[in-house]
Every structure is written in C-alpha cells, then in structure tokens.
Design a protein around this motif. Structure first.
Motif: not given
Length: 150
Positions: A68-84
């Motif tokens: 996800y980080r490689h594709r998106a450029g960042h990790y999901p935020s805490e509010s987005q969580g694993v649901m991202a």
C-alpha cells in the motif's frame, strides 16, 4: 486329498467364533479413555493454534501495508486503518494509486478486529497492527503486535 484331524480331548472342544460381550465392553472402555485423554489434552493446542493463526495474519497485513505504501506513497492514516486495504480511502490522505489487498477485513484468531496505530508504539516510522488477544481487551499481556520482536 483330505486330511482329518482328530481332537485329542473331545470333552474340551470349545467354539471360538467371536468376542464376548464383556470383552467388547472392555475394549470400548479403553478406546473411550484414550479418546477422552486426547481431546482433553488438545485444548491447549487450540489456543496455540489461534495465536499462530493471528501472527500469520499480522505478517500478511504488514506485507499488504508495505505494498500500500509503495503504491499510495504513504501508509493509511489511523482513521483509515486496515480498512484501507479493503476499500479505497476517500478521506485525506488519499492514495495516488490503490489496489484492493483483501476482499474483507481480516480478523484475528479470536474473531476480533485488529487495531491499527500509525505511527507505531515501538517503531514510529511504521504502522502497528494489534490483536486484542484472547481476552478481547487492548493493553493486556495477551495482545499480539506486528511490532513484537521474537
């Protein structure tokens, strides 16, 4: 050529065509004891199996977060969580490129949802995914973390 055998002691001829009821009851009782002991002892393995299953899922989620980080450029935020990893986030920060990693939200071995923290508690540069463990409460000794060292 037929050979006839003569019994030496004709008065002691005994028919042995099967087991007696007493023998069957004894054998079934022994089998029952063995099965009961095996089932009783396997209770400890069930908890261990759930822990191994949860650790495996934590590794899979960690790998998916790295992708996800490689594709998106960042990790999901805490509010987005694993649901991202299941649904494309619509809140900031939105990913520049997104791909579904799981068809549904993964759950731990005790059928509880994982807790997502970013930044992580031990390694601030990576997210932390936590299982609440057997008791279902976060912050107790039975919790499992993606940042645990073994």
């Amino acid at each position: 050529m037929k050979v006839k055998f003569k019994h030496r002691y004709r008065g002691q001829i005994r028919s042995s065509q099967g087991f007696t009821l007493l023998e069957m009851v004894i054998v079934l009782g022994i089998i029952g004891l063995i099965l009961g002991a095996a089932i009783g002892l396997s209770g400890g393995f069930t908890g261990f199996g759930r822990e191994v299953q949860t650790k495996s899922k934590l590794q899979r989620i960690n790998s998916a977060l790295t992708v996800y980080r490689h594709r998106a450029g960042h990790y999901p935020s805490e509010s987005q969580g694993v649901m991202a990893l299941v649904e494309k986030p619509t809140s900031a920060p939105e990913p520049r490129s997104w791909q579904q990693m799981f068809p549904e939200l993964p759950k731990d071995g005790w059928d509880q949802e994982f807790v997502y923290k970013y930044p992580g508690s031990r390694n601030q540069s990576n997210p932390e995914v936590i299982s609440k463990g057997k008791d279902g409460q976060i912050g107790t000794d039975d919790d499992l973390s993606s940042q645990d060292t073994e």
